[in-house]
Write a protein that holds these residues in place. Structure first.
Motif, PDB file in Angstrom:
ATOM      1  N   GLU A  51       0.956  -1.290  -0.232  1.00 54.89           N
ATOM      2  CA  GLU A  51       0.082   0.141  -0.014  1.00 54.89           C
ATOM      3  C   GLU A  51       0.861   1.240   0.029  1.00 54.89           C
ATOM      4  O   GLU A  51       0.368   2.232  -0.820  1.00 54.89           O
ATOM      5  N   SER A  52       2.073   1.446   0.777  1.00 55.76           N
ATOM      6  CA  SER A  52       2.740   2.398   0.769  1.00 55.76           C
ATOM      7  C   SER A  52       3.465   2.525  -0.653  1.00 55.76           C
ATOM      8  O   SER A  52       3.664   3.783  -1.049  1.00 55.76           O
ATOM      9  N   ILE A  53       3.683   1.841  -1.308  1.00 54.50           N
ATOM     10  CA  ILE A  53       4.299   1.775  -2.665  1.00 54.50           C
ATOM     11  C   ILE A  53       3.168   2.158  -3.728  1.00 54.50           C
ATOM     12  O   ILE A  53       3.755   3.042  -4.517  1.00 54.50           O
ATOM     13  N   ALA A  54       1.993   1.674  -3.562  1.00 53.45           N
ATOM     14  CA  ALA A  54       1.011   2.298  -4.245  1.00 53.45           C
ATOM     15  C   ALA A  54       0.795   3.903  -4.033  1.00 53.45           C
ATOM     16  O   ALA A  54       0.637   4.671  -4.736  1.00 53.45           O
ATOM     17  N   ASP A  55       0.799   4.198  -2.863  1.00 52.76           N
ATOM     18  CA  ASP A  55       1.089   5.521  -2.320  1.00 52.76           C
ATOM     19  C   ASP A  55       1.961   6.383  -3.112  1.00 52.76           C
ATOM     20  O   ASP A  55       1.701   7.541  -3.798  1.00 52.76           O
ATOM     21  N   LYS A  56       3.151   5.866  -3.218  1.00 52.61           N
ATOM     22  CA  LYS A  56       4.423   6.512  -3.733  1.00 52.61           C
ATOM     23  C   LYS A  56       4.105   6.725  -5.403  1.00 52.61           C
ATOM     24  O   LYS A  56       4.325   7.671  -5.887  1.00 52.61           O
ATOM     25  N   PHE A  57       3.552   5.620  -5.857  1.00 50.20           N
ATOM     26  CA  PHE A  57       3.228   5.657  -7.402  1.00 50.20           C
ATOM     27  C   PHE A  57       2.076   6.662  -7.687  1.00 50.20           C
ATOM     28  O   PHE A  57       2.240   7.440  -8.475  1.00 50.20           O
ATOM     29  N   ALA A  58       1.178   6.872  -6.811  1.00 52.10           N
ATOM     30  CA  ALA A  58       0.066   8.020  -6.839  1.00 52.10           C
ATOM     31  C   ALA A  58       0.747   9.448  -6.835  1.00 52.10           C
ATOM     32  O   ALA A  58       0.510  10.351  -7.481  1.00 52.10           O
ATOM     33  N   GLU A  59       1.467   9.644  -6.001  1.00 51.78           N
ATOM     34  CA  GLU A  59       2.413  10.689  -5.879  1.00 51.78           C
ATOM     35  C   GLU A  59       3.436  11.090  -7.008  1.00 51.78           C
ATOM     36  O   GLU A  59       3.319  12.269  -7.421  1.00 51.78           O
ATOM     37  N   LEU A  60       3.942  10.245  -7.450  1.00 52.76           N
ATOM     38  CA  LEU A  60       4.943  10.215  -8.596  1.00 52.76           C
ATOM     39  C   LEU A  60       3.955  10.705  -9.886  1.00 52.76           C
ATOM     40  O   LEU A  60       4.537  11.703 -10.527  1.00 52.76           O
ATOM     41  N   GLU A  61       2.747  10.175 -10.012  1.00 47.22           N
ATOM     42  CA  GLU A  61       2.073  10.554 -11.126  1.00 47.22           C
ATOM     43  C   GLU A  61       1.604  11.904 -10.935  1.00 47.22           C
ATOM     44  O   GLU A  61       1.415  12.512 -12.109  1.00 47.22           O
ATOM     45  N   SER A  62       1.207  12.214  -9.812  1.00 46.23           N
ATOM     46  CA  SER A  62       0.648  13.461  -9.810  1.00 46.23           C
ATOM     47  C   SER A  62       1.457  14.742  -9.562  1.00 46.23           C
ATOM     48  O   SER A  62       1.286  15.877 -10.365  1.00 46.23           O
ATOM     49  N   LYS A  63       3.017  14.601  -9.145  1.00 43.73           N
ATOM     50  CA  LYS A  63       3.711  15.481  -9.045  1.00 43.73           C
ATOM     51  C   LYS A  63       4.600  15.647 -10.403  1.00 43.73           C
ATOM     52  O   LYS A  63       4.974  16.779 -10.806  1.00 43.73           O
ATOM     53  N   ARG A  64       4.952  14.544 -11.007  1.00 41.00           N
ATOM     54  CA  ARG A  64       5.824  14.230 -12.128  1.00 41.00           C
ATOM     55  C   ARG A  64       7.124  15.068 -12.057  1.00 41.00           C
ATOM     56  O   ARG A  64       7.295  15.821 -13.198  1.00 41.00           O
ATOM     57  N   ASN A  65       7.781  15.082 -10.957  1.00 41.74           N
ATOM     58  CA  ASN A  65       8.824  16.068 -10.777  1.00 41.74           C
ATOM     59  C   ASN A  65      10.118  15.230 -10.973  1.00 41.74           C
ATOM     60  O   ASN A  65      11.187  15.926 -10.478  1.00 41.74           O
ATOM     61  N   ALA A  66      10.015  13.784 -10.867  1.00 45.08           N
ATOM     62  CA  ALA A  66      11.415  13.209 -10.920  1.00 45.08           C
ATOM     63  C   ALA A  66      11.006  11.737 -11.763  1.00 45.08           C
ATOM     64  O   ALA A  66      10.081  11.317 -11.899  1.00 45.08           O
ATOM     65  N   VAL A  67      12.142  11.396 -12.308  1.00 42.29           N
ATOM     66  CA  VAL A  67      12.174  10.292 -13.311  1.00 42.29           C
ATOM     67  C   VAL A  67      12.055   9.050 -12.275  1.00 42.29           C
ATOM     68  O   VAL A  67      11.137   7.882 -12.338  1.00 42.29           O
ATOM     69  N   PHE A  68      12.929   9.061 -11.326  1.00 43.68           N
ATOM     70  CA  PHE A  68      13.007   8.045 -10.383  1.00 43.68           C
ATOM     71  C   PHE A  68      12.656   8.377  -8.706  1.00 43.68           C
ATOM     72  O   PHE A  68      13.241   9.413  -8.415  1.00 43.68           O
ATOM     73  N   VAL A  69      12.097   7.784  -8.100  1.00 46.83           N
ATOM     74  CA  VAL A  69      11.806   8.060  -6.732  1.00 46.83           C
ATOM     75  C   VAL A  69      12.023   6.790  -5.920  1.00 46.83           C
ATOM     76  O   VAL A  69      11.858   5.686  -6.743  1.00 46.83           O
ATOM     77  N   SER A  70      12.346   6.582  -4.708  1.00 48.05           N
ATOM     78  CA  SER A  70      12.568   5.559  -4.151  1.00 48.05           C
ATOM     79  C   SER A  70      11.395   5.113  -2.903  1.00 48.05           C
ATOM     80  O   SER A  70      11.108   6.259  -2.316  1.00 48.05           O
ATOM     81  N   VAL A  71      11.230   3.993  -2.707  1.00 47.31           N
ATOM     82  CA  VAL A  71      10.440   3.536  -1.353  1.00 47.31           C
ATOM     83  C   VAL A  71      11.360   2.429  -0.662  1.00 47.31           C
ATOM     84  O   VAL A  71      11.545   1.406  -1.271  1.00 47.31           O
ATOM     85  N   PRO A  72      11.622   2.340   0.825  1.00 48.51           N
ATOM     86  CA  PRO A  72      11.102   3.812   1.722  1.00 48.51           C
ATOM     87  C   PRO A  72      12.015   4.790   1.416  1.00 48.51           C
ATOM     88  O   PRO A  72      13.188   4.832   0.824  1.00 48.51           O
TER      89      PRO A  72
END
Length: 237
Positions: free
Chosen positions: A216-237
């Motif tokens: 679920e925390s990874i899904a949250d990060k995907f939603a954040e990445l799609e909405s912000k679109r400010n980086a090619v790569f982000v990491s979890v955690p």
């Protein structure tokens, strides 16, 4: 904040399973996406998952059986998705599975399947739907992993976990995402990857049942990445 994909478009969850992919499907359904296509090799599993999404979120969801290691079949199924769900594709979420093999245990077939599912089919899928993505301010979202990183630690882990093919496939996928990001941005399409740095609860790597990272925390990060679109790569955690 960058504009997000059209929520009336189709989101394709490629490589559907009960972990990260299921959480991503639920997350985007909760955000208002009304059409979800689930792709994996087992139709009965997909039918059950689609029915649960429909019942929970009152949306349109359907499963389509396909092997992500078969690039022509992937291109064909995307056309079938568009026809069956009567729409265009706005988000492609890519989370292929695979059988990890050690570097001395791989065969031509297993290695070829890893590269096909993680790189070839991804790129050809984007080719097939690029006009859809552009029309919907779309996004290509990909699951990456710690083993793809260029470090001595990740290389040693690939040896220790007997997962050399997985590491190589994920590393090639990471480069493909980077290139796609720059190839697509002129079309108004975002491509990015969430790199999962720890073992996820419930996966085959969590044999000791000690993992603390939730899908679920990874899904949250995907939603954040799609909405912000400010980086090619982000990491979890």
């Amino acid at each position: 904040m960058a504009p997000t994909a059209n929520t009336n478009s189709i989101i394709v969850i490629a490589g559907y399973g009960p972990g990260i992919s299921a959480s991503v499907a639920r997350k985007f359904a909760s955000l208002g996406y009304t059409k979800i296509a689930l792709l994996s090799r087992t139709q009965t599993k997909l039918d059950t998952a689609a029915a649960e999404l429909v019942a929970t979120y009152n949306i349109t969801a359907k499963g389509f059986a396909v092997d992500l290691a078969d690039p022509p079949a992937v291109q064909t199924v995307l056309a079938t998705v568009r026809e069956n769900l009567a729409g265009t594709i706005g988000i492609l979420f890519w989370n292929p599975g695979g059988n990890a093999k050690g570097i001395f245990d791989l065969t031509v077939e297993t290695f070829g399947n890893d590269i096909a599912s993680k790189v070839t089919s991804l790129v050809l899928a984007v080719q097939k739907i690029v006009d859809d993505l552009a029309a919907n301010n779309g996004a290509v979202l990909v699951t990456g992993g710690r083993l793809s990183l260029e470090s001595d630690e990740s290389a040693q882990l690939a040896v220790d976990w007997n997962a050399g093919t997985l590491a190589i496939g994920k590393a090639a996928q990471r480069k493909a995402v980077h290139i796609l990001h720059f190839a697509l941005k002129g079309k108004g399409v975002f491509a990015g990857e969430v790199t999962v740095l720890e073992i996820v609860k419930g996966t085959s790597f969590d044999a000791a049942k000690t993992a603390t990272l939730s899908p679920e925390s990874i899904a949250d990060k995907f939603a954040e990445l799609e909405s912000k679109r400010n980086a090619v790569f982000v990491s979890v955690p």
